[in-house]
Design an enzyme around this catalytic site. Structure first.
Site, PDB file in Angstrom:
ATOM      1  N   ASN A  29      -0.048  11.536  -1.042  1.00  0.00           N
ATOM      2  CA  ASN A  29      -0.326  10.791   0.066  1.00  0.00           C
ATOM      3  C   ASN A  29       0.955  10.805   0.830  1.00  0.00           C
ATOM      4  O   ASN A  29       1.959  10.232   0.529  1.00  0.00           O
ATOM      5  CB  ASN A  29      -0.563   9.261  -0.443  1.00  0.00           C
ATOM      6  CG  ASN A  29      -0.732   8.497   0.707  1.00  0.00           C
ATOM      7  OD1 ASN A  29      -0.668   8.854   1.756  1.00  0.00           O
ATOM      8  ND2 ASN A  29      -0.793   7.188   0.347  1.00  0.00           N
ATOM      9  N   TRP A  30       0.973  11.546   2.007  1.00  0.00           N
ATOM     10  CA  TRP A  30       2.106  11.654   2.656  1.00  0.00           C
ATOM     11  C   TRP A  30       2.489  10.580   3.573  1.00  0.00           C
ATOM     12  O   TRP A  30       3.527  10.623   4.397  1.00  0.00           O
ATOM     13  CB  TRP A  30       1.934  12.833   3.853  1.00  0.00           C
ATOM     14  CG  TRP A  30       1.996  14.169   2.890  1.00  0.00           C
ATOM     15  CD1 TRP A  30       2.547  14.486   1.530  1.00  0.00           C
ATOM     16  CD2 TRP A  30       1.672  15.742   3.412  1.00  0.00           C
ATOM     17  NE1 TRP A  30       2.620  15.872   1.194  1.00  0.00           N
ATOM     18  CE2 TRP A  30       1.856  16.576   2.296  1.00  0.00           C
ATOM     19  CE3 TRP A  30       1.142  15.962   4.563  1.00  0.00           C
ATOM     20  CZ2 TRP A  30       1.714  17.688   2.333  1.00  0.00           C
ATOM     21  CZ3 TRP A  30       1.076  17.515   4.546  1.00  0.00           C
ATOM     22  CH2 TRP A  30       1.241  18.412   3.516  1.00  0.00           C
ATOM     23  N   LYS A  31       1.485   9.539   3.725  1.00  0.00           N
ATOM     24  CA  LYS A  31       1.666   8.151   4.281  1.00  0.00           C
ATOM     25  C   LYS A  31       2.279   8.757   5.721  1.00  0.00           C
ATOM     26  O   LYS A  31       1.499   9.681   6.470  1.00  0.00           O
ATOM     27  CB  LYS A  31       2.945   7.563   3.765  1.00  0.00           C
ATOM     28  CG  LYS A  31       2.350   7.161   2.183  1.00  0.00           C
ATOM     29  CD  LYS A  31       3.156   6.174   1.524  1.00  0.00           C
ATOM     30  CE  LYS A  31       2.688   5.754   0.226  1.00  0.00           C
ATOM     31  NZ  LYS A  31       3.122   4.768  -0.510  1.00  0.00           N
TER      32      LYS A  31
ATOM     33  N   HIS B  42      -5.918   1.540   0.263  1.00  0.00           N
ATOM     34  CA  HIS B  42      -4.723   1.546  -0.076  1.00  0.00           C
ATOM     35  C   HIS B  42      -3.906   0.417  -0.043  1.00  0.00           C
ATOM     36  O   HIS B  42      -4.044  -0.489   0.968  1.00  0.00           O
ATOM     37  CB  HIS B  42      -3.873   2.942   0.574  1.00  0.00           C
ATOM     38  CG  HIS B  42      -2.621   3.231  -0.046  1.00  0.00           C
ATOM     39  ND1 HIS B  42      -1.399   2.673   0.352  1.00  0.00           N
ATOM     40  CD2 HIS B  42      -2.157   4.245  -0.883  1.00  0.00           C
ATOM     41  CE1 HIS B  42      -0.488   3.033  -0.404  1.00  0.00           C
ATOM     42  NE2 HIS B  42      -0.937   4.113  -1.013  1.00  0.00           N
TER      43      HIS B  42
ATOM     44  N   GLU C 273      -0.955  -0.540   1.168  1.00  0.00           N
ATOM     45  CA  GLU C 273      -0.304  -0.649   2.417  1.00  0.00           C
ATOM     46  C   GLU C 273      -1.613  -0.940   3.389  1.00  0.00           C
ATOM     47  O   GLU C 273      -1.112  -1.717   4.275  1.00  0.00           O
ATOM     48  CB  GLU C 273       0.342   0.656   2.944  1.00  0.00           C
ATOM     49  CG  GLU C 273       1.764   0.795   1.969  1.00  0.00           C
ATOM     50  CD  GLU C 273       2.180   2.226   1.518  1.00  0.00           C
ATOM     51  OE1 GLU C 273       1.535   3.167   2.134  1.00  0.00           O
ATOM     52  OE2 GLU C 273       2.844   2.201   0.429  1.00  0.00           O
TER      53      GLU C 273
ATOM     54  N   GLU D   4      -3.169   1.704  -8.290  1.00  0.00           N
ATOM     55  CA  GLU D   4      -1.467   1.893  -8.008  1.00  0.00           C
ATOM     56  C   GLU D   4      -1.248   0.234  -7.970  1.00  0.00           C
ATOM     57  O   GLU D   4      -1.206  -0.408  -7.029  1.00  0.00           O
ATOM     58  CB  GLU D   4      -1.678   2.297  -6.583  1.00  0.00           C
ATOM     59  CG  GLU D   4      -2.273   3.652  -6.439  1.00  0.00           C
ATOM     60  CD  GLU D   4      -1.647   4.606  -5.097  1.00  0.00           C
ATOM     61  OE1 GLU D   4      -0.808   5.327  -5.342  1.00  0.00           O
ATOM     62  OE2 GLU D   4      -1.729   3.822  -4.254  1.00  0.00           O
TER      63      GLU D   4
ATOM     64  N   GLY E 155       6.585   3.244  -4.508  1.00  0.00           N
ATOM     65  CA  GLY E 155       8.086   3.231  -3.596  1.00  0.00           C
ATOM     66  C   GLY E 155       9.201   2.403  -4.175  1.00  0.00           C
ATOM     67  O   GLY E 155      10.315   2.226  -3.426  1.00  0.00           O
TER      68      GLY E 155
ATOM     69  N   SER F 134       5.317   5.356  -7.706  1.00  0.00           N
ATOM     70  CA  SER F 134       6.708   5.968  -8.080  1.00  0.00           C
ATOM     71  C   SER F 134       6.478   6.994  -9.344  1.00  0.00           C
ATOM     72  O   SER F 134       7.046   7.354 -10.288  1.00  0.00           O
ATOM     73  CB  SER F 134       7.694   5.039  -8.845  1.00  0.00           C
ATOM     74  OG  SER F 134       7.891   3.812  -7.937  1.00  0.00           O
TER      75      SER F 134
ATOM     76  N   GLY G 288       6.261   9.382  -2.281  1.00  0.00           N
ATOM     77  CA  GLY G 288       7.598   9.900  -2.068  1.00  0.00           C
ATOM     78  C   GLY G 288       7.755  11.206  -2.689  1.00  0.00           C
ATOM     79  O   GLY G 288       8.117  12.258  -1.930  1.00  0.00           O
TER      80      GLY G 288
HETATM   81  P1  13P Z   1       4.946   6.395  -4.246  1.00  0.00           P
HETATM   82  O1  13P Z   1       4.802   7.592  -5.119  1.00  0.00           O
HETATM   83  O2  13P Z   1       6.095   6.776  -3.116  1.00  0.00           O
HETATM   84  O3  13P Z   1       5.667   5.080  -5.215  1.00  0.00           O
HETATM   85  O4  13P Z   1       3.836   6.054  -3.612  1.00  0.00           O
HETATM   86  C1  13P Z   1       2.624   5.742  -4.225  1.00  0.00           C
HETATM   87  C2  13P Z   1       1.570   5.674  -3.308  1.00  0.00           C
HETATM   88  O5  13P Z   1       1.352   4.600  -2.656  1.00  0.00           O
HETATM   89  C3  13P Z   1       0.580   6.707  -3.135  1.00  0.00           C
HETATM   90  O6  13P Z   1      -0.688   6.412  -2.623  1.00  0.00           O
END
Ligand code: 13P
Length: 248
Positions: A10-12, A97, A99, A167, A173, A210, A232
């Site tokens: 997931n590149w966000k 997600h 977020e 998640e 993160g 993470s 990340g």
């Molecule tokens: P991180 O791997 O940066 O913690 O993010 C996880 C995430 O939200 C993947 O969708």
């Protein structure tokens, strides 16, 4: 039961079209595809087409969109429909997600509308669930995840093309990862809900939060962990290739 591993990036809100191409040039140069393994990329919507084009011919490397809106078309500024995402090369969509839920205020009911729109539009739905730290501390992890699943999957037929990503919000993160045994407890609870709702035993349940090169092997060694959803650590092609190289 052993399900084929799925490694999802997931590149966000990172990597525009040019950066996505550069990333994939490097990733494809060093990655060794493994039998049965699928790698999936969720770029920002503006990079869907570039990502899909660069991956053409790599049948086990797929592309998905990070979010969709449930309406088919119309005056919805800033939104991406399922058909638009599909036209740009997506074969899957993330839904719910954390977020989207906690930054943009998406509710379980909205998540359900999105899951149904994604499936009706012929894409795979990757429904994300997970508790916040306060919910975990109150002992409400299973109740939270169960509610997110039951509402998110309401009126979804059991044969649907579905992946679940667990998640925990406190692990995203933050550098804090659930231990493999923490993850197994929740994955087992998720599996029970899926079975109760009639979903197939081959529905995959991924872990996210993470995940990195150092902890991925231990996580996917658990039979209840069918892959990972990585933020990340998926932004560096060398590290991502190392993550995707893990497995039985
Ligand atoms: P991180 O791997 O940066 O913690 O993010 C996880 C995430 O939200 C993947 O969708």
């Amino acid at each position: 039961m052993s399900r084929p591993l799925l490694f999802a990036a997931n590149w966000k809100m990172h990597l525009g079209p040019g950066e996505a191409r550069t990333f994939l040039d490097r990733f494809l140069a060093i990655d060794t595809p493994r039998h049965g393994r699928t790698v999936m990329f969720f770029p920002p919507a503006v990079s869907l087409e570039a990502t899909a084009e660069r991956l053409r011919g790599h049948e086990h490397d797929l592309v998905g969109v990070q979010d969709v809106y449930w309406e088919a078309k119309g005056a919805f500024t800033g939104a991406t429909s399922v058909a638009l995402a599909r036209g740009a090369g997506a074969s899957a969509a993330l839904v719910g997600h954390s977020e989207r839920r906690h930054v943009f205020g998406e509710t379980d009911t909205e998540t359900n509308r999105k899951v149904r729109a994604v499936l009706d539009g012929g894409l795979q739905a990757m429904l994300c669930v997970g508790e916040q730290l306060a919910e975990r501390e109150r002992g409400e992890t299973e109740a939270t995840v169960t509610r997110q699943l039951r509402t998110g999957l309401a009126n979804v037929t059991a044969g649907a093309d579905l992946v679940i990503a667990y998640e925990p919000v406190w692990a995203i993160g933050t550098g804090r990862t659930a231990t493999p045994s923490d993850a197994v407890v929740v994955h087992t609870a998720i599996r029970m809900v899926l079975v109760d709702l009639g979903f197939a035993r081959d529905t995959r349940v991924l872990y996210g939060g993470s995940v990195n090169v150092g902890n991925v092997a231990q996580l996917v060694a658990e039979p209840e962990v069918d892959g990972v959803l990585v933020g990340g650590a998926s932004l560096d092609p060398d590290g991502w290739a190392r993550i995707c190289a893990v497995g039985p």
